[in-house]
Motif scaffolding. Structure first.
Motif, PDB file in Angstrom:
ATOM      1  N   VAL A   1       0.890  -1.232   0.046  1.00 53.42           N
ATOM      2  CA  VAL A   1      -0.086  -0.125  -0.007  1.00 53.42           C
ATOM      3  C   VAL A   1       0.992   1.145  -0.056  1.00 53.42           C
ATOM      4  N   ALA A   2       1.940   1.242   0.783  1.00 50.99           N
ATOM      5  CA  ALA A   2       2.929   2.474   0.746  1.00 50.99           C
ATOM      6  C   ALA A   2       3.421   2.687  -0.612  1.00 50.99           C
ATOM      7  N   GLU A   3       3.557   1.614  -1.291  1.00 56.04           N
ATOM      8  CA  GLU A   3       4.093   1.642  -2.921  1.00 56.04           C
ATOM      9  C   GLU A   3       3.176   2.302  -3.597  1.00 56.04           C
ATOM     10  N   THR A   4       1.979   1.877  -3.338  1.00 52.63           N
ATOM     11  CA  THR A   4       0.870   2.392  -4.238  1.00 52.63           C
ATOM     12  C   THR A   4       0.692   4.043  -3.584  1.00 52.63           C
ATOM     13  N   LEU A   5       1.049   4.423  -2.724  1.00 49.11           N
ATOM     14  CA  LEU A   5       0.855   5.958  -2.176  1.00 49.11           C
ATOM     15  C   LEU A   5       1.940   6.652  -3.103  1.00 49.11           C
ATOM     16  N   ARG A   6       3.061   6.112  -3.055  1.00 54.62           N
ATOM     17  CA  ARG A   6       4.452   6.591  -3.526  1.00 54.62           C
ATOM     18  C   ARG A   6       3.984   6.883  -5.195  1.00 54.62           C
ATOM     19  N   THR A   7       3.434   5.772  -5.630  1.00 48.58           N
ATOM     20  CA  THR A   7       3.194   5.738  -7.189  1.00 48.58           C
ATOM     21  C   THR A   7       2.138   7.006  -7.611  1.00 48.58           C
ATOM     22  N   ALA A   8       1.397   7.157  -6.462  1.00 50.39           N
ATOM     23  CA  ALA A   8       0.310   8.423  -6.633  1.00 50.39           C
ATOM     24  C   ALA A   8       1.103   9.778  -6.214  1.00 50.39           C
ATOM     25  N   GLY A   9       2.310   9.820  -6.034  1.00 49.82           N
ATOM     26  CA  GLY A   9       2.958  11.058  -5.784  1.00 49.82           C
ATOM     27  C   GLY A   9       3.218  11.413  -4.464  1.00 49.82           C
ATOM     28  N   ILE A  10       2.530  10.787  -3.355  1.00 42.57           N
ATOM     29  CA  ILE A  10       2.450  10.858  -1.923  1.00 42.57           C
ATOM     30  C   ILE A  10       4.024  10.567  -1.246  1.00 42.57           C
ATOM     31  N   GLU A  11       4.198  11.312  -0.740  1.00 36.92           N
ATOM     32  CA  GLU A  11       5.783  11.210   0.170  1.00 36.92           C
ATOM     33  C   GLU A  11       5.666  11.323   1.773  1.00 36.92           C
ATOM     34  N   ASP A  12       4.526  11.770   2.269  1.00 38.66           N
ATOM     35  CA  ASP A  12       4.222  11.790   3.508  1.00 38.66           C
ATOM     36  C   ASP A  12       3.068  11.027   3.869  1.00 38.66           C
ATOM     37  N   TYR A  13       3.026   9.948   4.492  1.00 41.59           N
ATOM     38  CA  TYR A  13       1.981   9.106   4.980  1.00 41.59           C
ATOM     39  C   TYR A  13       2.237   8.199   6.048  1.00 41.59           C
TER      40      TYR A  13
END
Length: 341
Positions: free
Chosen positions: A183-195
């Motif tokens: 899921v963290a990789e999915t967020l990074r793919t969406a351009g999210i760096e703080d999560y």
């Protein structure tokens, strides 16, 4: 074991740009027999699209790793009566390879073929009147446990074989961590760096929270009937997992039997360590090592943590100090990871 993030997961907070509060997307739901909570900071994304991507990621992880799904990849392999090598997905192979690494370094204390012993000891639908397993039954179950002996993974060929047709794999002590990382990789793919991504109390964080500060995560005191903090840690770009023995156990004839079973003895742990928290480069390794370290206990586990430079925090019962008295010990790497003295 539940962590206590210093924030509650709710609905989407309307965000503004630039000098105002950063946009915060909060997602929650159910997966892997537990709950997930996600907080993503500071990116103008379509919440519905992000939620769909997260759900898809979790569905794919379950389709490969879930022992509750009879059609999952791990269930299909476990149910097969063949001992011939079979092709496995890259994701399944990666998780099993990591499990093999922890199995070897922990001296067999972490083991994904533990199912026969879990079933024998009755953790699940156990009745109070069910007898404690006989020594002969424990020895028989031990003969069906041992992933180094019973499983052959060939990463180059992408195949997995079992030495005995009855061998099964249970990934519950590592797959949750893998799901968090996915899921963290999915967020990074969406351009999210703080999560922050949390599933069933285990988690990974990166960057800052919505206040522009390092994520602060609370570790519970090992109390079955309360939620009190033992320690608050600041966490950035690390996976974190805790394993505890204080919420899942049974008592019989004055003896307390933990659900944490030592694969080397075939019996529940008897040492005084009741909770172990591990920090690692990802949630998958933290998840697996937390289980292994709890099975080992503080004395053996701390020695191993120092040998392999693992960041581990042990909470053990203080038998001289009363019911809620604990002794805490941490490894050198745990202290260094948090920048503490």
């Amino acid at each position: 074991m539940r962590f206590l993030p210093v924030l509650a997961v709710a609905t989407l907070i309307s965000g503004c740009l630039f000098d105002k509060e950063p946009e915060v997307v909060r997602l929650s739901g159910e997966t892997m027999g537990t709950t997930f909570n996600i907080t993503a900071i500071g990116v103008d994304v379509d919440e519905e699209a992000l939620a769909g991507a997260v759900e898809q990621t979790l569905a794919e992880v379950n389709a490969k790793m879930s022992n509750w799904d009879p059609n999952s990849e791990v269930s299909t392999f476990s149910d097969s009566g063949s001992t011939e090598p079979v092709a496995v997905s890259d994701e399944f192979a990666l998780v099993l390879d990591a499990a093999n690494d922890v199995h070897e370094k922990s001296g067999g204390t972490f083991d994904v073929t533990l199912g026969p012993l879990i079933e024998l000891w009755g953790f699940g639908p156990r009745k109070p009147e069910d007898p404690v397993p006989a020594d002969a039954d424990i020895q028989a179950a031990l003969g069906k446990v041992g992933q180094a002996r019973l499983l052959q993974l060939d990463r180059d060929a992408g195949t997995l074989a079992k030495a005995d047709a009855g061998v099964g794999i249970n990934l519950s002590a590592i797959a949750k961590g893998y799901g968090i990382d996915a899921v963290a990789e999915t967020l990074r793919t969406a351009g999210i760096e703080d999560y922050m991504v949390e599933i069933g109390g285990d988690l990974v964080t990166r960057g800052d929270n919505d206040k522009g500060e390092t994520w602060r995560i609370g570790i519970e005191k090992p109390q079955a009937d309360a939620q009190n903090l033992q320690l608050i840690v600041q966490l950035d770009d690390l996976g974190m997992a805790t394993s505890g023995d204080y919420k899942n156990f049974f008592e019989q004839d004055g003896v307390r039997y933990s659900h944490i079973i030592d694969p080397t003895t075939g019996r529940p742990i008897t040492h005084r360590t009741t909770s172990v928290t591990v920090l690692a480069e990802n949630a998958m390794m933290a998840d697996a090592w937390a289980t292994a370290m709890l099975a080992l206990g503080q004395e053996k586990g701390l020695k191993l943590a120092e040998t392999h430079k693992l960041a581990v925090y042990f909470i053990s019962r203080d038998v001289t100090g009363g019911e809620d008295a604990y002794i805490t010990v941490h490894s050198t790497a745990f202290k260094e990871a948090l920048g503490t003295n």
